[in-house]
Design an enzyme around this catalytic site. Structure first.
Site, PDB file in Angstrom:
ATOM      1  N   GLU A  37       0.844  -1.200   0.000  1.00 33.76           N
ATOM      2  CA  GLU A  37       0.000   0.000   0.000  1.00 33.76           C
ATOM      3  C   GLU A  37       0.877   1.246   0.000  1.00 33.76           C
ATOM      4  OE1 GLU A  37      -3.088  -0.198  -1.205  1.00 33.76           O
ATOM      5  OE2 GLU A  37      -3.586  -1.549   0.442  1.00 33.76           O
ATOM      6  N   HIS A  38       0.545   2.166  -0.885  1.00 34.26           N
ATOM      7  CA  HIS A  38       1.295   3.419  -1.068  1.00 34.26           C
ATOM      8  C   HIS A  38       2.725   3.147  -1.531  1.00 34.26           C
ATOM      9  CE1 HIS A  38      -1.885   6.086   0.399  1.00 34.26           C
ATOM     10  NE2 HIS A  38      -2.197   5.086   1.197  1.00 34.26           N
ATOM     11  N   ASP A  40       3.048   2.066  -4.948  1.00 35.80           N
ATOM     12  CA  ASP A  40       3.076   2.164  -6.428  1.00 35.80           C
ATOM     13  C   ASP A  40       3.652   3.489  -6.919  1.00 35.80           C
ATOM     14  OD1 ASP A  40       0.733   3.610  -5.791  1.00 35.80           O
ATOM     15  OD2 ASP A  40      -0.505   2.659  -7.336  1.00 35.80           O
ATOM     16  N   ALA A 126     -14.908   3.288  -1.142  1.00 37.08           N
ATOM     17  CA  ALA A 126     -14.602   2.220  -0.181  1.00 37.08           C
ATOM     18  C   ALA A 126     -13.188   1.685  -0.357  1.00 37.08           C
ATOM     19  CB  ALA A 126     -15.614   1.085  -0.331  1.00 37.08           C
ATOM     20  N   SER A 129     -11.541   0.815  -5.790  1.00 39.25           N
ATOM     21  CA  SER A 129     -11.276   1.260  -7.163  1.00 39.25           C
ATOM     22  C   SER A 129     -12.504   1.313  -8.055  1.00 39.25           C
ATOM     23  CB  SER A 129     -10.214   0.373  -7.824  1.00 39.25           C
ATOM     24  OG  SER A 129      -9.024   0.502  -7.160  1.00 39.25           O
ATOM     25  N   ASP A 175      -4.404   0.551  -9.565  1.00 37.68           N
ATOM     26  CA  ASP A 175      -5.838   0.264  -9.726  1.00 37.68           C
ATOM     27  C   ASP A 175      -6.199   0.006 -11.185  1.00 37.68           C
ATOM     28  OD1 ASP A 175      -5.623   0.962  -7.101  1.00 37.68           O
ATOM     29  OD2 ASP A 175      -6.777   2.818  -7.255  1.00 37.68           O
ATOM     30  N   TYR A 224      -3.609  12.097   0.513  1.00 34.89           N
ATOM     31  CA  TYR A 224      -2.861  11.262  -0.441  1.00 34.89           C
ATOM     32  C   TYR A 224      -1.747  12.094  -1.068  1.00 34.89           C
ATOM     33  CZ  TYR A 224      -2.287   7.865  -4.286  1.00 34.89           C
ATOM     34  OH  TYR A 224      -1.795   6.935  -5.172  1.00 34.89           O
TER      35      TYR A 224
HETATM   36  C1  GLA Z   1      -5.145   4.492  -4.360  1.00 36.91           C
HETATM   37  C2  GLA Z   1      -4.362   4.820  -5.623  1.00 36.91           C
HETATM   38  C3  GLA Z   1      -3.342   3.714  -5.925  1.00 36.91           C
HETATM   39  C4  GLA Z   1      -2.477   3.419  -4.705  1.00 36.91           C
HETATM   40  C5  GLA Z   1      -3.340   3.224  -3.464  1.00 36.91           C
HETATM   41  C6  GLA Z   1      -2.530   3.094  -2.199  1.00 36.91           C
HETATM   42  O1  GLA Z   1      -5.934   3.356  -4.568  1.00 36.91           O
HETATM   43  O2  GLA Z   1      -5.237   4.938  -6.721  1.00 36.91           O
HETATM   44  O3  GLA Z   1      -2.556   4.087  -7.030  1.00 36.91           O
HETATM   45  O4  GLA Z   1      -1.533   4.432  -4.509  1.00 36.91           O
HETATM   46  O5  GLA Z   1      -4.254   4.280  -3.274  1.00 36.91           O
HETATM   47  O6  GLA Z   1      -1.768   1.938  -2.225  1.00 36.91           O
END
Ligand code: GLA
Length: 388
Positions: A37-38, A40, A126, A129, A175, A224
């Protein structure tokens, strides 16, 4: 094969609205991320699965120049825009098809005007995506109808560009890539730098259980971007010592400790999360490959703690869902999934333990917050496709 209810729904609504059957019905899935998570937007690794929940689009070529899109979930709201020039953004759901059209035009392609009916069961806000699913559904439809030669990974990049530059959300590539390239029964490990993908079969007898806190992510977009800026700050600082570093993906924990001492404490913690999380994805993939679900589950719990304490993107509701999950015998591990600040957690649970798991989560959450979470099993599904 039994048709999905939304397949029938969009097809029937299309036929009633446009007085002829659609040429195509497209399904584009949402996703849950097992781990990573976080990472990419730090050029790192992620390990998502595409899920049962998806955007469904019935579509056909329309008379030039106008495109008409009806959204069944938004009280049959209908938007009409020209397909020849860049449509203006007015916010809301229709920005996603418009953004995709913008990206196709940017690429020098001329998509045909379409009539379309959209419905989705990916919960909105939620962390599953829902927006990437809509983007991929439209992109796939336009590319198929126009017979454009664009590969699925390329389509994912086009949709990410649409979201970054037209919608204005600075997301990474995870996503869109999983909605484009997911594979039924498999998790997909993606290298966000090279875009190389490896598929790992999900083990038999282990369920992926989603627990939706029903908290919607109000802070997500602004926070974000703050996290992204903090990661860039860390990279800028470390480059003074390690010129070869291009992203946090290139930094080890040892290097962070050695060269990151002067970073603001909060920035240091953000970088520590990303670097450790990246390692966890690799370890998780090994565990999955070796069938060691207990080890994979432990990495999820560790990842959640890091998101809570170092990256600070959790919420009390998400922490409570994870705490309740790991109390249940047969739960291997749990963590928040997606950007955070609300949304869902996921857990890997032995199939036989799922009924007890659901009952425990619902009771524990209700006792603490006085509301019901939505708890359900989801299955790794295929990426975007036309469904007969
Ligand atoms: C969102 C973004 C993704 C990713 C996640 C966190 O879903 O769209 O690209 O950065 O947050 O992992």
């Amino acid at each position: 094969m039994v048709k999905h209810a939304l397949h029938k729904k969009v097809k029937q609504s299309y036929t009633a609205r446009f007085q002829q059957p659609p040429q195509l019905v497209v399904r584009a899935p949402g996703r849950v991320n097992l781990i990573g998570e976080h990472t990419d937007y730090n050029d790192g690794f992620v390990l998502p699965v595409a899920v049962d929940q998806a955007a469904w689009l019935a579509v056909g070529v329309a008379e030039p120049p106008l495109t008409t899109v009806r959204a069944l979930d938004i009280k049959n709201d209908e938007v009409i825009f020209s397909t020849i020039e860049v449509p203006s953004s007015v916010g809301g759901w229709a920005d996603y098809p418009k953004a995709v059209l913008w990206a196709l035009l940017e690429r020098g392609l001329q998509p045909s005007p379409i009539n379309a009916v959209l419905a989705s069961d990916v919960p909105v806000g939620a962390g599953m995506s829902s927006s990437a699913a809509i983007e991929l559904a439209f992109a796939f439809a336009w590319v198929t109808l126009g017979q454009f030669d664009i590969s699925l990974p390329d389509l994912a990049l086009l949709c990410q560009k649409a979201e970054n530059q037209y919608v204005g959300v600075n997301c990474g590539i995870m996503d869109q890539m999983i909605s484009a390239c997911g594979k039924a029964g498999h998790a997909m490990m993606l290298d966000s730098r090279s875009l190389e993908r490896r598929y790992f079969p999900m083990p038999e007898g282990v369920a992926i259980v989603v627990s939706d806190s029903m908290v919607r992510r109000s802070l997500a977009a602004s926070e974000y971007n703050v996290r992204r800026a903090q990661c860039e700050q860390a990279v800028g600082h470390l480059q003074a010592y390690l010129p070869e570093v291009k992203a946090l993906r290139d930094v080890s924990l040892r290097q962070l400790k050695q060269f990151g001492r002067d970073l603001p404490e909060v920035v240091f913690r953000r970088a520590r999360h990303v670097i450790a999380e990246n390692d966890r994805v690799v370890k998780f993939a090994h565990a999955l490959y070796g069938g060691d679900i207990a080890a994979a589950g432990a990495l999820m719990v560790e990842g959640h703690r890091s998101l809570r304490d170092d990256y600070e993107v959790s919420a009390p509701e998400l922490d409570a869902l994870v705490e309740a999950a790991v109390e249940v015998p047969g739960c291997y591990g749990a963590r928040l999934t997606g950007a955070g600040f609300g949304g869902c957690t996921i857990a890997l649970v032995a199939e036989a333990a799922v009924p007890e798991f659901k009952a425990h989560i619902v009771t524990a959450y209700n006792e603490r917050f006085g509301k019901q979470p939505a708890v359900y099993v989801t299955h790794p599904a295929d990426g975007v496709a036309a469904i007969q």
